[in-house]
Design an enzyme around this catalytic site. Sequence first.
Site, PDB file in Angstrom:
ATOM      1  N   ASN A 186      38.892 -38.493  49.377  1.00 48.34           N
ATOM      2  CA  ASN A 186      39.134 -37.667  50.570  1.00 48.34           C
ATOM      3  C   ASN A 186      38.805 -38.522  51.805  1.00 48.34           C
ATOM      4  O   ASN A 186      38.506 -39.717  51.673  1.00 48.34           O
ATOM      5  CB  ASN A 186      38.360 -36.340  50.500  1.00 48.34           C
ATOM      6  N   GLY A 228      46.770 -32.487  55.158  1.00 49.61           N
ATOM      7  CA  GLY A 228      47.602 -32.782  53.985  1.00 49.61           C
ATOM      8  C   GLY A 228      47.130 -34.005  53.220  1.00 49.61           C
ATOM      9  O   GLY A 228      45.933 -34.191  53.028  1.00 49.61           O
ATOM     10  N   ALA A 252      36.264 -26.976  46.448  1.00 51.46           N
ATOM     11  CA  ALA A 252      37.074 -27.304  45.265  1.00 51.46           C
ATOM     12  C   ALA A 252      38.540 -27.607  45.588  1.00 51.46           C
ATOM     13  O   ALA A 252      39.299 -27.953  44.677  1.00 51.46           O
ATOM     14  CB  ALA A 252      37.012 -26.216  44.184  1.00 51.46           C
ATOM     15  N   ALA A 253      38.930 -27.538  46.855  1.00 53.81           N
ATOM     16  CA  ALA A 253      40.330 -27.863  47.197  1.00 53.81           C
ATOM     17  C   ALA A 253      40.667 -29.281  46.737  1.00 53.81           C
ATOM     18  O   ALA A 253      41.739 -29.535  46.186  1.00 53.81           O
ATOM     19  CB  ALA A 253      40.564 -27.736  48.696  1.00 53.81           C
ATOM     20  N   GLY A 254      39.724 -30.188  46.950  1.00 55.98           N
ATOM     21  CA  GLY A 254      39.951 -31.581  46.569  1.00 55.98           C
ATOM     22  C   GLY A 254      40.047 -31.750  45.057  1.00 55.98           C
ATOM     23  O   GLY A 254      40.872 -32.523  44.559  1.00 55.98           O
ATOM     24  N   ASP A 255      39.215 -31.019  44.320  1.00 55.19           N
ATOM     25  CA  ASP A 255      39.237 -31.106  42.852  1.00 55.19           C
ATOM     26  C   ASP A 255      40.560 -30.555  42.322  1.00 55.19           C
ATOM     27  O   ASP A 255      41.200 -31.151  41.448  1.00 55.19           O
ATOM     28  CB  ASP A 255      38.074 -30.307  42.241  1.00 55.19           C
ATOM     29  N   LYS A 288      40.883 -18.598  48.536  1.00 55.20           N
ATOM     30  CA  LYS A 288      39.974 -17.787  47.706  1.00 55.20           C
ATOM     31  C   LYS A 288      38.552 -18.323  47.772  1.00 55.20           C
ATOM     32  O   LYS A 288      38.353 -19.536  47.888  1.00 55.20           O
ATOM     33  CB  LYS A 288      40.438 -17.846  46.248  1.00 55.20           C
TER      34      LYS A 288
HETATM   35  P1  ATP Z   1      36.428 -30.377  48.728  1.00 55.73           P
HETATM   36  O1  ATP Z   1      35.344 -31.438  48.761  1.00 55.73           O
HETATM   37  O2  ATP Z   1      36.204 -29.263  49.697  1.00 55.73           O
HETATM   38  O3  ATP Z   1      36.783 -29.938  47.361  1.00 55.73           O
HETATM   39  P2  ATP Z   1      38.065 -32.575  49.612  1.00 55.73           P
HETATM   40  O4  ATP Z   1      37.380 -32.959  50.884  1.00 55.73           O
HETATM   41  O5  ATP Z   1      37.856 -33.439  48.435  1.00 55.73           O
HETATM   42  O6  ATP Z   1      37.774 -31.067  49.260  1.00 55.73           O
HETATM   43  P3  ATP Z   1      40.409 -32.048  51.140  1.00 55.73           P
HETATM   44  O7  ATP Z   1      41.038 -33.223  51.757  1.00 55.73           O
HETATM   45  O8  ATP Z   1      39.588 -31.172  52.018  1.00 55.73           O
HETATM   46  O9  ATP Z   1      39.626 -32.518  49.834  1.00 55.73           O
HETATM   47  O10 ATP Z   1      41.527 -31.094  50.503  1.00 55.73           O
HETATM   48  C1  ATP Z   1      42.389 -31.503  49.458  1.00 55.73           C
HETATM   49  C2  ATP Z   1      43.763 -30.950  49.726  1.00 55.73           C
HETATM   50  O11 ATP Z   1      43.676 -29.520  49.850  1.00 55.73           O
HETATM   51  C3  ATP Z   1      44.399 -31.429  51.026  1.00 55.73           C
HETATM   52  O12 ATP Z   1      45.058 -32.655  50.815  1.00 55.73           O
HETATM   53  C4  ATP Z   1      45.332 -30.276  51.364  1.00 55.73           C
HETATM   54  O13 ATP Z   1      46.561 -30.422  50.659  1.00 55.73           O
HETATM   55  C5  ATP Z   1      44.579 -29.059  50.821  1.00 55.73           C
HETATM   56  N1  ATP Z   1      43.792 -28.399  51.887  1.00 55.73           N
HETATM   57  C6  ATP Z   1      42.520 -28.641  52.240  1.00 55.73           C
HETATM   58  N2  ATP Z   1      42.128 -27.858  53.265  1.00 55.73           N
HETATM   59  C7  ATP Z   1      43.189 -27.087  53.572  1.00 55.73           C
HETATM   60  C8  ATP Z   1      43.454 -26.066  54.526  1.00 55.73           C
HETATM   61  N3  ATP Z   1      42.508 -25.691  55.409  1.00 55.73           N
HETATM   62  N4  ATP Z   1      44.672 -25.474  54.537  1.00 55.73           N
HETATM   63  C9  ATP Z   1      45.627 -25.844  53.646  1.00 55.73           C
HETATM   64  N5  ATP Z   1      45.457 -26.798  52.714  1.00 55.73           N
HETATM   65  C10 ATP Z   1      44.267 -27.429  52.673  1.00 55.73           C
HETATM   66  O1  RIB Z   2      34.021 -30.156  44.998  1.00 50.56           O
HETATM   67  C1  RIB Z   2      33.301 -28.957  45.025  1.00 50.56           C
HETATM   68  C2  RIB Z   2      32.110 -29.055  44.092  1.00 50.56           C
HETATM   69  O2  RIB Z   2      31.220 -30.048  44.582  1.00 50.56           O
HETATM   70  C3  RIB Z   2      31.284 -27.793  44.006  1.00 50.56           C
HETATM   71  O3  RIB Z   2      31.729 -26.911  43.019  1.00 50.56           O
HETATM   72  C4  RIB Z   2      29.871 -28.314  43.802  1.00 50.56           C
HETATM   73  O4  RIB Z   2      29.298 -27.985  42.569  1.00 50.56           O
HETATM   74  C5  RIB Z   2      29.941 -29.837  44.000  1.00 50.56           C
HETATM   75  O5  RIB Z   2      29.976 -30.503  42.790  1.00 50.56           O
END
Ligand code: ATP
Ligand code: RIB
Length: 313
Positions: A186, A228, A252-255, A288
Amino acid sequence: MKHRILIVSSANIDFVQRMARLPQQGETVLEDAVCKYVAGGKGSNSAVAFARLGADAVFCAKVGRDENGARLKRIYGEEGIDTRFVFEDSQFSTGLASILVEEEDGANRIIVYPGANGALSVENVEEAFTCYPDGVFVQLEIPDEAVFAAARFAREKDIPLFVDAGPVRPGFPLEELGRAEILSPNETECAALTGIVPDSVESCLKAAIRLAGMVETKYVVIKLGSRGSFVYDGKYYHLVPAHKVQAVDTTAAGDVFTAALSYAYLQKGDIQEAARFATYAAALSVTKEGAVPSVPTLRQVKDFAAQLREGGR
Ligand code: ATP
Ligand code: RIB
């Protein structure tokens, strides 16, 4: 085709608080915030994502010999995840994450107590490889030796390796991974690994080129939150904008994104199509609350994609 994917990663119970306002330093905030204990951990979120999307998910992780560990294993079982390699540690308790979510935009702050995740060993990983996976997916919330062992075994057996670089620690020796199919950090992880903040197309490209120079990888996919993602194939780049959704909780969006990306890439081998699929899945997950509870099913992702296409988006 139903691919078998081995997820070598972490398992936590998340204590989540939704706050209208986060406390300042030295401040105590009393809030009737919604508090929940939910299944989480980067590995749980990804394993559930693979399973809900239709893959044959085999999870290699370590939990404590305690109630939280038993609860997680029960949940994995209900999701149809193979838990033969979810090991129990008698010394450490199950990993815990404390998560504060801001109501305004669903942004989070997370502190992780690794607990049993820190005891996942090379031997555990070696044993898990007896499942004959078609793909191996790793994240960095476990000991480096376990990550490198997974990468080595994958390389030796010529199995594609998918690397979600979360949460990278400063100085992580990325080159020790050897080879990856997709490397996906990320924004923060990208900056920590390369020293480049990916805040423009030019800086994304610079960072992606640097990452590709650090480890032999077919694709670099940088996750850019609500902006994005940036896909780089060693020659060309491609931007995939995020969908506009009501962000309730981005945990969890990134996962979900990297799991969906790897799943779709294994299915068809088309990185751009895989990134578009992952973008739908991740957008749904931010609408969610919670980590595992926010992971969408294949049906939901397909319906959402169809709905957006009908609306011309
Ligand atoms: P996290 O650590 O919260 O799980 P992350 O930081 O690893 O997430 P992000 O870059 O925040 O990953 O999000 C992964 C993907 O989720 C983005 O590339 C995008 O496609 C989608 N996403 C994240 N935030 C949003 C948002 N606010 N609205 C729409 N899509 C989103
Ligand atoms: O990516 C989100 C996750 O990071 C959470 O579920 C939390 O447990 C941490 O591992």
